[in-house]
Write an enzyme that holds these catalytic residues in place. Structure first.
Site, mmCIF file in Angstrom:
data_model
loop_
_atom_site.group_PDB
_atom_site.id
_atom_site.type_symbol
_atom_site.label_atom_id
_atom_site.label_comp_id
_atom_site.label_asym_id
_atom_site.label_seq_id
_atom_site.Cartn_x
_atom_site.Cartn_y
_atom_site.Cartn_z
ATOM 1 N N ASN A 1 0.797 -1.245 0.000
ATOM 2 C CA ASN A 1 0.000 0.000 0.000
ATOM 3 C C ASN A 1 0.819 1.280 0.000
ATOM 4 O O ASN A 1 0.395 2.280 -0.571
ATOM 5 C CB ASN A 1 -1.014 -0.017 1.155
ATOM 6 C CG ASN A 1 -0.358 -0.123 2.512
ATOM 7 O OD1 ASN A 1 0.684 -0.746 2.658
ATOM 8 N ND2 ASN A 1 -0.957 0.481 3.502
ATOM 9 N N GLY B 1 2.777 -5.835 7.294
ATOM 10 C CA GLY B 1 1.784 -6.526 6.480
ATOM 11 C C GLY B 1 0.601 -6.934 7.340
ATOM 12 O O GLY B 1 0.342 -6.330 8.386
ATOM 13 N N GLU C 1 4.739 -4.947 12.062
ATOM 14 C CA GLU C 1 3.832 -3.785 11.948
ATOM 15 C C GLU C 1 2.618 -4.280 11.190
ATOM 16 O O GLU C 1 2.683 -4.508 9.975
ATOM 17 C CB GLU C 1 4.522 -2.656 11.159
ATOM 18 C CG GLU C 1 5.778 -2.110 11.820
ATOM 19 C CD GLU C 1 5.473 -1.208 13.006
ATOM 20 O OE1 GLU C 1 4.343 -0.700 13.086
ATOM 21 O OE2 GLU C 1 6.362 -1.026 13.847
ATOM 22 N N LEU C 2 1.498 -4.456 11.918
ATOM 23 C CA LEU C 2 0.362 -5.172 11.324
ATOM 24 C C LEU C 2 -0.870 -4.277 11.166
ATOM 25 O O LEU C 2 -0.758 -3.066 11.199
ATOM 26 C CB LEU C 2 0.061 -6.414 12.181
ATOM 27 C CG LEU C 2 1.303 -7.285 12.501
ATOM 28 C CD1 LEU C 2 0.946 -8.429 13.428
ATOM 29 C CD2 LEU C 2 1.960 -7.803 11.229
ATOM 30 N N CYS D 1 -3.010 1.099 6.887
ATOM 31 C CA CYS D 1 -3.202 0.303 8.108
ATOM 32 C C CYS D 1 -3.953 1.086 9.171
ATOM 33 O O CYS D 1 -4.530 0.490 10.070
ATOM 34 C CB CYS D 1 -1.861 -0.172 8.635
ATOM 35 S SG CYS D 1 -0.661 1.149 8.699
ATOM 36 N N GLU E 1 -10.287 -6.037 9.476
ATOM 37 C CA GLU E 1 -9.690 -4.924 8.735
ATOM 38 C C GLU E 1 -10.198 -4.964 7.296
ATOM 39 O O GLU E 1 -9.916 -5.910 6.565
ATOM 40 C CB GLU E 1 -8.162 -5.063 8.752
ATOM 41 C CG GLU E 1 -7.485 -3.923 8.034
ATOM 42 C CD GLU E 1 -5.981 -4.093 7.960
ATOM 43 O OE1 GLU E 1 -5.508 -5.225 7.728
ATOM 44 O OE2 GLU E 1 -5.275 -3.086 8.110
HETATM 45 P P1 NAD Z 1 0.417 -9.239 3.341
HETATM 46 O O1 NAD Z 1 0.561 -9.675 4.759
HETATM 47 O O2 NAD Z 1 -0.416 -10.057 2.443
HETATM 48 O O3 NAD Z 1 1.861 -9.146 2.651
HETATM 49 C C1 NAD Z 1 2.883 -8.344 3.176
HETATM 50 C C2 NAD Z 1 4.220 -8.910 2.746
HETATM 51 O O4 NAD Z 1 4.395 -10.190 3.335
HETATM 52 C C3 NAD Z 1 4.352 -9.103 1.241
HETATM 53 O O5 NAD Z 1 5.666 -8.753 0.846
HETATM 54 C C4 NAD Z 1 4.115 -10.596 1.086
HETATM 55 O O6 NAD Z 1 4.728 -11.133 -0.065
HETATM 56 C C5 NAD Z 1 4.754 -11.129 2.341
HETATM 57 N N1 NAD Z 1 4.289 -12.459 2.778
HETATM 58 C C6 NAD Z 1 3.087 -13.035 2.529
HETATM 59 N N2 NAD Z 1 3.059 -14.286 3.088
HETATM 60 C C7 NAD Z 1 4.255 -14.455 3.707
HETATM 61 C C8 NAD Z 1 4.830 -15.521 4.466
HETATM 62 N N3 NAD Z 1 4.161 -16.662 4.714
HETATM 63 N N4 NAD Z 1 6.084 -15.363 4.955
HETATM 64 C C9 NAD Z 1 6.769 -14.222 4.748
HETATM 65 N N5 NAD Z 1 6.279 -13.190 4.020
HETATM 66 C C10 NAD Z 1 5.037 -13.294 3.514
HETATM 67 O O7 NAD Z 1 -0.067 -7.703 3.387
HETATM 68 P P2 NAD Z 1 -0.439 -6.761 2.169
HETATM 69 O O8 NAD Z 1 -1.749 -7.209 1.623
HETATM 70 O O9 NAD Z 1 0.713 -6.567 1.251
HETATM 71 O O10 NAD Z 1 -0.615 -5.371 2.950
HETATM 72 C C11 NAD Z 1 -1.754 -5.054 3.657
HETATM 73 C C12 NAD Z 1 -1.579 -5.316 5.143
HETATM 74 O O11 NAD Z 1 -0.451 -4.605 5.640
HETATM 75 C C13 NAD Z 1 -2.759 -4.774 5.928
HETATM 76 O O12 NAD Z 1 -3.115 -5.724 6.903
HETATM 77 C C14 NAD Z 1 -2.217 -3.512 6.570
HETATM 78 O O13 NAD Z 1 -2.857 -3.116 7.747
HETATM 79 C C15 NAD Z 1 -0.800 -3.890 6.816
HETATM 80 N N6 NAD Z 1 0.024 -2.695 6.975
HETATM 81 C C16 NAD Z 1 0.501 -2.381 8.214
HETATM 82 C C17 NAD Z 1 1.247 -1.213 8.390
HETATM 83 C C18 NAD Z 1 1.814 -0.816 9.728
HETATM 84 O O14 NAD Z 1 2.730 -0.002 9.758
HETATM 85 N N7 NAD Z 1 1.310 -1.343 10.822
HETATM 86 C C19 NAD Z 1 1.493 -0.396 7.289
HETATM 87 C C20 NAD Z 1 0.986 -0.752 6.040
HETATM 88 C C21 NAD Z 1 0.252 -1.920 5.885
#
Ligand code: NAD
Length: 478
Positions: free
Chosen positions: A157, A233, A253-254, A287, A381
């Site tokens: 994002n 993520g 950071e979730l 997020c 979310e």
């Molecule tokens: P996601 O969890 O699907 O993916 C994030 C990253 O993790 C990607 O690079 C993905 O390839 C990787 N990934 C996926 N499965 C994995 C595994 N099993 N092992 C290791 N890596 C893996 O998230 P997304 O859809 O890209 O982003 C949206 C999410 O991110 C939302 O939940 C949002 O709230 C969160 N987010 C949090 C913050 C924060 O600072 N707290 C900021 C931005 C986004």
């Protein structure tokens, strides 16, 4: 640079560009058209990146504070000079409107500035050992030492600034980085690699691999030579990482289903304008997007009417258009999921104040009332342009609702009563409270992170550096 045809983007490992391997496509989320191709990294390339990063880490650790700070200043200058290209890459790979892409590029420079300032003054402290008889005649000091290799896994994002929230403090602290951007948004990171190389970073200090989370991300987590994994993520993946991390250092950071409370004495115009921005900026794919709004019942009806009027002024369109306020979600599947969650809420009694039909990956900004607290649109979310408005009579009940979630990233309250504002701030169970603003506000140097299922650890360069260093004590006896 992205033009009308697709372009090939090589990966970056140990200071070299790698263009061989099975090719993957990056698409414009707005209409799904291919814009670039790049190779997928396999385990062999990951091992090569680890060897390169080991050398990169040695070189980074050998640099003085001012040398790492100067390097970060040169990287910031490189981002500034190439701001237009970064902006184009960001709207192209994420589908966010160009004006939001521009803000992201500006904020990247703030993140780099904060990291460079922290690098310059990285220090420990003198520990008063004679606080007890056993320490008499001893003195001690602490120093911060880099961990070595930091693996960074980032979401789609905010692909450049959230990457820099890991890369900049890691370099500031003297580490090397292996970065895996999200599958759909690797282009800005690869452009960053060129800036970092041009800035004179040691070979292997920054490496970018492209690949799937479950395959490449999981292999990074499993690699014993990687000292730390810093992840941004979803909570689902965060939980999986935590369960498999063993003794590897991690920060997570979730997500969140952020809420804001609107008291009747607040500045209404500000509250409306900020709620619209907080709920619908980046199509709600932040997020800390506003997902739940608790409005005092004495003003709830007029607040909803004003919110609807302000929301309906937002212009939906192609991300490259300067006038576009709302563009697409990251892909059609994400938009279909959000559409399904809206339908589910409507089916269980919710009312749509404004909204409309999905067009490919674009969902019009949607306001719902009467949403059952158990609907996914409220309790999970949503990561889409949807907000649920609830009336309340007692402030403590609204705060209880804000806290009634497994998440806890940030919350906000609009009120001009200072006493109520600070009392509420102490009651919210979150990592950050915004008084007279929505939770979707962040400055890049501030401590940022969640409680409960929203994560472990803090970002903001000063705080990320603490996570990315070891504290060593040196004690001597006179
Ligand atoms: P996601 O969890 O699907 O993916 C994030 C990253 O993790 C990607 O690079 C993905 O390839 C990787 N990934 C996926 N499965 C994995 C595994 N099993 N092992 C290791 N890596 C893996 O998230 P997304 O859809 O890209 O982003 C949206 C999410 O991110 C939302 O939940 C949002 O709230 C969160 N987010 C949090 C913050 C924060 O600072 N707290 C900021 C931005 C986004």
């Amino acid at each position: 640079m992205i033009t009308t045809s697709t372009e090939n983007y090589p990966l970056f490992v140990g200071g070299e560009w790698i263009d061989s391997g099975e090719q993957d496509a990056v698409r414009l989320p707005y209409d799904g058209s291919p814009i670039a191709t790049l190779p997928l990294a396999d385990e062999k390339l990951l091992s090569r990146a680890v060897s390169a990063a080991r050398e990169g880490a040695k070189a980074m650790a050998a640099m003085a504070n001012y040398e790492r700070a100067d390097l970060l200043d040169r990287i910031r200058e490189g981002v500034r000079q190439n701001a237009d290209e970064f902006t184009r890459l960001l709207w192209s790979e994420t589908g966010k409107p160009i004006k939001e892409a521009r803000v992201e590029v500006d904020r990247c420079q703030q993140t780099l500035l904060a990291a460079s300032i922290e690098a310059r003054q990285l220090h420990g402290e003198v520990v008063p050992m004679d606080f007890a008889p056993m320490g008499k005649g001893r003195m001690a000091m602490t120093v911060r030492e880099p961990l070595g290799i930091v693996a960074a896994i980032t979401p789609f994002n905010v692909p450049l600034n959230l990457a820099l929230h890991k890369v900049a403090p890691a370099l500031a602290a003297g580490n090397a980085v292996i970065h895996k951007p999200a599958e759909r948004t690797p282009l800005s990171a690869l452009r960053l690699a060129r800036v970092i190389a041009d800035a004179g970073a040691p070979k292997g200090a920054y490496n970018v691999l492209h690949g799937s989370g479950p395959k490449l991300g999981a292999a990074m987590l499993a690699d014993a030579h990687i000292d730390m994994l810093t992840f941004t993520g979803s909570a689902r993946v965060g939980e999986e990482i935590r369960s498999k991390a063993g003794l590897k250092r991690i920060t997570l950071e979730l997500g969140n289903n952020s809420a804001v409370v609107v008291e009747p004495d607040c500045d209404r115009e500000t509250a409306i304008a900020r709620t619209v921005q907080g709920a619908f900026g980046n199509s709600g794919q932040v997020c800390i997007s506003v997902q739940r709004v608790y409005v005092h019942s004495s003003i709830a009806q007029s607040f909803v009417e004003q919110l609807k009027a302000a929301t309906e002024k937002l212009k939906i369109g192609h991300p490259r258009e300067e006038s576009t306020d709302i563009s697409s979600l990251i892909d059609e599947a994400a938009a279909k999921r959000v559409e399904e969650w809206i339908q589910e809420a409507l089916g269980s009694g919710a009312k749509a104040v404004t909204g409309g039909a999905r067009r490919y990956a674009t969902i019009p900004p949607t306001i719902l009332t009467n949403v059952p607290a158990s609907a996914r649109i409220s309790c999970q979310e949503v990561f889409g342009p949807v907000v649920a408005v609830y009336p309340y009579d007692k402030l403590d009940d609204a705060i209880a609702q804000v806290n009634n979630t497994p998440y806890g990233l940030q919350a906000g309250i609009f009120t001009n009563d200072l006493q109520r504002a600070f009392q509420s701030a102490r009651k919210f169970r979150v990592g950050g409270v915004l008084i007279n603003d929505v939770p979707m506000w962040r400055a890049d140097h501030m401590p940022y992170g969640g409680v409960k299922h929203s994560g472990i650890g803090r970002e903001g360069p000063r705080y990320a550096i603490e996570e990315m260093t070891d504290l060593k004590l040196i004690c001597w006896k006179a």
